[in-house]
Design a protein around this motif. Structure first.
Motif, PDB file in Angstrom:
ATOM      1  N   VAL A  95      -3.519  -1.535   4.528  1.00 37.57           N
ATOM      2  CA  VAL A  95      -2.908  -1.653   3.210  1.00 37.57           C
ATOM      3  C   VAL A  95      -3.863  -2.277   2.197  1.00 37.57           C
ATOM      4  O   VAL A  95      -3.872  -1.884   1.019  1.00 37.57           O
ATOM      5  CB  VAL A  95      -1.579  -2.441   3.265  1.00 37.57           C
ATOM      6  N   THR A 108      -6.415   0.416   1.284  1.00 37.09           N
ATOM      7  CA  THR A 108      -5.784   1.412   0.429  1.00 37.09           C
ATOM      8  C   THR A 108      -5.555   0.869  -0.974  1.00 37.09           C
ATOM      9  O   THR A 108      -5.825   1.551  -1.980  1.00 37.09           O
ATOM     10  CB  THR A 108      -4.450   1.880   1.033  1.00 37.09           C
ATOM     11  N   VAL A 126       1.439  -1.578   0.828  1.00 36.39           N
ATOM     12  CA  VAL A 126       0.386  -1.272  -0.135  1.00 36.39           C
ATOM     13  C   VAL A 126       0.772  -1.781  -1.512  1.00 36.39           C
ATOM     14  O   VAL A 126      -0.040  -2.364  -2.231  1.00 36.39           O
ATOM     15  CB  VAL A 126       0.087   0.241  -0.166  1.00 36.39           C
TER      16      VAL A 126
END
Length: 297
Positions: free
Chosen positions: A122, A125, A150
């Motif tokens: 996460v 990302t 995220v």
């Protein structure tokens, strides 16, 4: 050792807990005794057999990308880590008692294994998609699906960088978004107008695949300012689908820094036993997550 395996693509029922041979650390890799594994949406997308260019899958296979645990084997050429170190990172088939990591970092002091397992993918990302929108300090970033792992990372990293964030999530997560420094609003009728009332939108992220791509393009005025990690149809509307990871070691290093300075905290909403991986996938796929879901070994 015990490992969650898939022999065919399909629903959560294809996840099977099996006895498997232990993996070993090849050159440039380490092996850990897994204490916790992160549950990511990409896991159930792989399980379903979705065509994800970044994650080609050959069956049968294990599943899981993120983990935290104790180093117990070190491959040739690896430096800066020792047997017994507590690390978190990304690897292969992490829903298992042992897993090989391809990228890792020492866990920050005070972080539990369960918490640490929720950060690797996460954080990478979040860092990647913020960069891809092109937003800068003083800009405003709109985030759809803002309460998940995220989204939680995006909100905090953006705030640390001087970027204003408008977060969209369900009614139950409005106070949570505000606690992370976001301007918050809900989905439902009139949501585009509610976002407009909160300010100009310089970039937008689709983190949940809620069918909002057209509206995000409308709000930014430019499909090039919208990034999706969840809607495989986004490119049909001129929007970039971001599915290829950047530098995971760099992302882990930044995560360690942010966590150590108290600037990043992603709560664990629920932990599951290894035998309950199917339940973890069902819950992950249902959405409405606040923070992270993890499997505890």
């Amino acid at each position: 050792m015990k490992r969650v395996n898939i022999a065919e693509f399909g629903g959560p029922e294809v996840l099977q807990l099996i006895d498997a041979e232990e993996p070993h650390a090849g050159p440039g890799r380490i092996r850990i005794a897994v204490r916790a594994a992160g549950v990511n949406p990409v896991d159930w997308r792989i399980r379903e057999g979705q065509k994800l260019g970044a994650h080609p899958t050959t069956l049968p296979t294990g599943i899981g990308l993120d983990a935290a645990g104790v180093v117990d084997e070190i491959g040739d050429g690896v430096e800066g880590v020792a047997i017994g170190d507590h690390v978190f990172g990304e690897g292969l088939s992490t829903y298992a008692e042992y897993a090989v990591l391809t990228a890792w970092a020492r866990m920050p002091a005070g972080l539990s294994f369960e918490e640490a397992a929720g950060y690797p993918s996460v954080t990478e990302t979040a860092l990647r998609v913020i960069a891809q929108t092109g937003v800068q300090p003083g800009h405003t970033l709109l985030v759809s699906g803002a309460s998940g792992g995220v989204g939680s990372a995006v909100l905090q990293i953006a705030r640390e960088r001087g970027i204003t964030v408008i977060g969209i999530a369900g009614a139950a997560n409005q106070d949570y978004l505000r606690s992370l420094g976001a301007l918050a609003t809900t989905y439902g009728e009139g949501w585009v107008e509610r976002v407009r009332s909160l300010g100009r939108v310089d970039g937008a992220l689709d983190l949940s695949g809620s069918g909002v791509i057209r509206e995000l393009v409308e709000l930014t005025g430019d499909p090039g300012k919208v990034i999706s990690i969840a809607d495989l149809g986004a490119p049909d509307l001129g929007v970039r689908f971001s599915g290829v990871a950047g530098s995971v070691p760099d992302a882990l290093a930044e995560a360690v820094d942010l966590i150590s300075r108290g600037k990043l905290h992603i709560p664990v909403e629920k932990a599951y036993a290894l035998a309950d991986a199917a339940s973890a996938h069902i819950d992950s796929q249902a959405g409405h997550t606040r923070g992270r879901r993890v499997i505890v070994i």
